[in-house]
Enzyme design. Structure first.
Site, short mmCIF file in Angstrom:
data_model
loop_
_atom_site.label_atom_id
_atom_site.label_comp_id
_atom_site.label_asym_id
_atom_site.label_seq_id
_atom_site.Cartn_x
_atom_site.Cartn_y
_atom_site.Cartn_z
N ASP A 25 0.79 -1.22 -0.20
CA ASP A 25 -0.02 -0.10 -0.07
C ASP A 25 1.00 1.32 -0.03
O ASP A 25 1.57 1.45 1.02
CB ASP A 25 -0.89 -0.04 1.39
CG ASP A 25 -2.11 1.04 0.95
OD1 ASP A 25 -1.98 1.92 0.37
OD2 ASP A 25 -3.05 0.94 1.90
N ASP B 284 -1.14 5.55 -7.04
CA ASP B 284 -1.75 4.58 -5.82
C ASP B 284 -1.64 3.21 -6.11
O ASP B 284 -2.18 3.10 -7.26
CB ASP B 284 -3.24 5.23 -5.45
CG ASP B 284 -3.63 4.24 -4.24
OD1 ASP B 284 -2.96 4.06 -3.41
OD2 ASP B 284 -4.79 3.79 -4.17
#
Length: 426
Positions: free
Chosen positions: A97, A304
Site C-alpha cells: 500500500d 496509488d
C-alpha cells in the site's frame, strides 16, 4: 481506510550504505471471474472506499522481494509481497500500500480476524510491545498518553478504521524480513480485534510504503536511500512474477520521471502534477483548473497501488469519455457494465485510440491493455477508467493499479520524483 473493497481498491536505524532489495509481488484474489473484464469489475467495487481512504490521509547486489496478485493468493483485491516477521521468521503475505504508512498484522489471539494465518508473538524472541511513553505511540495513535503517570507501564494501543471495518492493535516492534534483508525493531500494529466487515481487508496484514514517519522508507533511514519501485503483474497472474525493489541499485536506467508534489495535509500520498490527457492525437478539453494542485482541498492527482481502476473527477472523466467515444464511433453505441460506462462491441470497432497522461516532464502513453479491458466470454471491450464516486471524492484524480500493470514504477523520495518504464512482469 474507507472500504477498500466495497467498490474496490478505489494499498530504520541502519548504516548509510546503499541497498536494493527486490520482493516478488502477487495479487491476492483466488476467486476471480475468468474474464479480465469481469475480474476488473469485481475488484473495482472497492474503489470508492479506497478513494475515501486516500482523502482521509493525513551499488551493491540487490534482492527482489516477491510480489504478486492477491486475487490469486488470498481472494483480496490488493497486491501482496512475501515477507516474514519475527525470530524465527514467520512468513506472511502483506498487502502493498503506497498510500499508507503504518504496517499492521493480525496477531494471536485475535477476535474476528479475516484469516487463520496469524503472527504468533509468543513464538518470537525479538518481539516487544511498546508502552504509551514510546515516541512511536503518538505517531500511531494521534494523541499523547491520557495518563502520564502510567505512561511507562501502559501498553500503547490504538484503533484504526479500514474501509468498512476497524481494528484495535497494540503497538509493537519486531524484526521484519524483506527478501534477504532483516530490519530489527520495526514498529507495527499487532492487531487483536476487528469489527465490521472483514471481507475485503488485507488477510495477513499490510506493509505501508507511504511518505509518512511510520512507513518503511522512514523506518529504514538511509538503508534504501528513500527509493523503491514495483512492477505489478496482471490480476490473473498465479505466480509471484512481480517485484518490489528497495533501494536505488537495479532500478531501470531508461526511465522518465515527473516531480512529486507534497501536501502537508495528506503527507502520505504521492501527488504528481497531471497537466492534461490526450485521446489519440486530441488533447481533451477540460474545465479550467481541473488539474490544479491544492493542498487545502486535497485537489490533485495521486499515484496509488491500492485503487483498482483510474478515477477522474466528474468533469475530467466526462470530457475524456466523450472524446474517446467520438473517436471510437461504435456503430451500435455504448453500454454500461458495473463501474464502466463506455463498453462496445469489438465486432464493430477495429481499433481504439491510445490514451496519454501528460505530467510535468513526462507523457505517459498507456499500453492498450491498460486502457481498454476485454471480456473473454463475449466480443465486448470497455474503457478501463471511471468517474470518481461523487459521495466519496470530488477533487482527487487517482492513477490506479490496473493502469500501472506491467510497468516499473519508481518512487524516489530523496529526489522527489516518480518514474514509469515499461516492464513485462506477468
Amino acid at each position: 481506510m474507507a472500504s477498500l473493497l466495497s467498490l474496490l481498491p478505489l494499498l530504520f536505524l541502519f548504516s548509510a550504505s546503499t541497498f536494493a532489495t527486490d520482493l516478488p509481488i502477487q495479487h491476492v484474489n483466488r476467486q476471480l471471474p475468468s474474464s479480465p473484464l469481469d475480474s476488473a469489475l469485481f475488484l473495482a467495487r472497492s474503489d470508492p472506499s479506497r478513494l475515501s481512504y486516500l482523502l482521509s490521509q493525513k551499488t551493491t547486489p540487490y534482492h527482489n522481494v516477491p510480489l504478486g496478485s492477491g486475487q490469486q493468493m488470498l481472494n483480496t483485491p490488493s497486491y501482496v509481497v512475501r515477507t516474514s516477521f519475527g525470530s524465527p521468521a514467520q512468513p506472511l503475505l502483506l498487502s502493498l500500500d503506497t498510500s499508507s504508512d503504518a504496517a499492521w498484522v493480525p496477531c494471536s489471539p485475535c477476535n474476528s480476524c479475516p484469516s487463520s494465518t496469524l503472527f504468533l508473538p509468543s513464538n518470537s524472541t525479538s518481539y516487544s510491545s511498546l508502552q504509551c511513553a514510546s515516541s512511536w505511540c503518538p505517531l500511531f495513535t494521534g494523541a499523547q498518553c491520557s495518563d502520564p503517570t502510567t505512561a511507562t507501564t501502559t501498553p500503547c494501543s490504538y484503533t484504526q478504521s479500514f474501509g468498512d471495518s476497524a481494528f484495535t492493535a497494540t503497538l509493537a516492534q519486531e524484526t521484519l524480513h524483506l527478501g534477504q534483508d532483516a530490519i530489527p525493531n520495526y514498529a507495527f500494529g499487532c492487531v487483536n480485534s476487528f469489527t465490521g466487515s472483514t471481507a475485503n481487508l488485507p488477510k495477513q496484514g499490510l506493509l505501508g510504503l507511504g511518505r509518512g514517519p511510520m512507513s518503511l522508507l522512514s523506518q529504514t533511514g538511509n538503508m534504501y536511500s528513500g527509493v523503491f519501485s514495483y512492477c505489478l503483474p496482471s490480476y490473473k497472474s498465479y505466480y509471484f512474477s512481480g517485484s518490489l525493489r528497495l533501494g536505488p541499485a537495479g532500478q531501470p536506467k531508461s526511465i522518465r520521471y515527473t516531480p512529486l508534489l507534497k501536501n502537508p495535509h495528506r503527507p502520505s500520498l504521492y501527488y504528481v502534477n497531471l497537466t492534461g490527457i490526450s485521446v489519440g492525437k486530441v488533447n481533451v478539453k477540460v474545465p479550467l483548473n481541473s488539474f490544479n494542485f491544492d493542498t487545502l482541498t486535497g485537489q490533485g492527482t495521486v499515484v496509488d497501488s491500492g485503487t483498482v481502476i483510474t478515477r477522474f473527477t466528474a468533469p475530467v472523466y466526462a470530457a475524456l469519455r466523450d472524446e474517446f467515444r467520438r473517436q471510437v464511433n461504435a456503430p451500435n453505441g455504448y453500454s454500461s457494465l458495473g463501474a464502466f460506462d463506455t463498453c462496445f462491441s469489438t465486432n464493430d470497432v477495429a481499433q481504439a485510440p491510445s490514451i496519454t497522461l501528460h505530467m510535468d516532464a513526462l507523457d505517459l502513453t498507456l499500453p492498450m491493455e491498460n486502457a481498454l479491458i476485454h471480456s473473454s466470454a463475449t466480443p465486448l471491450a470497455c474503457l478501463a477508467m471511471a468517474e470518481a464516486p461523487a459521495n466519496v471524492n470530488q477533487v482527487v484524480n487517482v492513477i490506479a493499479n490496473l493502469q500501472q500493470q506491467n510497468m516499473r514504477v519508481v518512487i524516489d523520495t530523496t529526489n522527489s520524483r516518480v518514474g514509469f518504464a515499461r516492464e513485462l512482469c506477468n
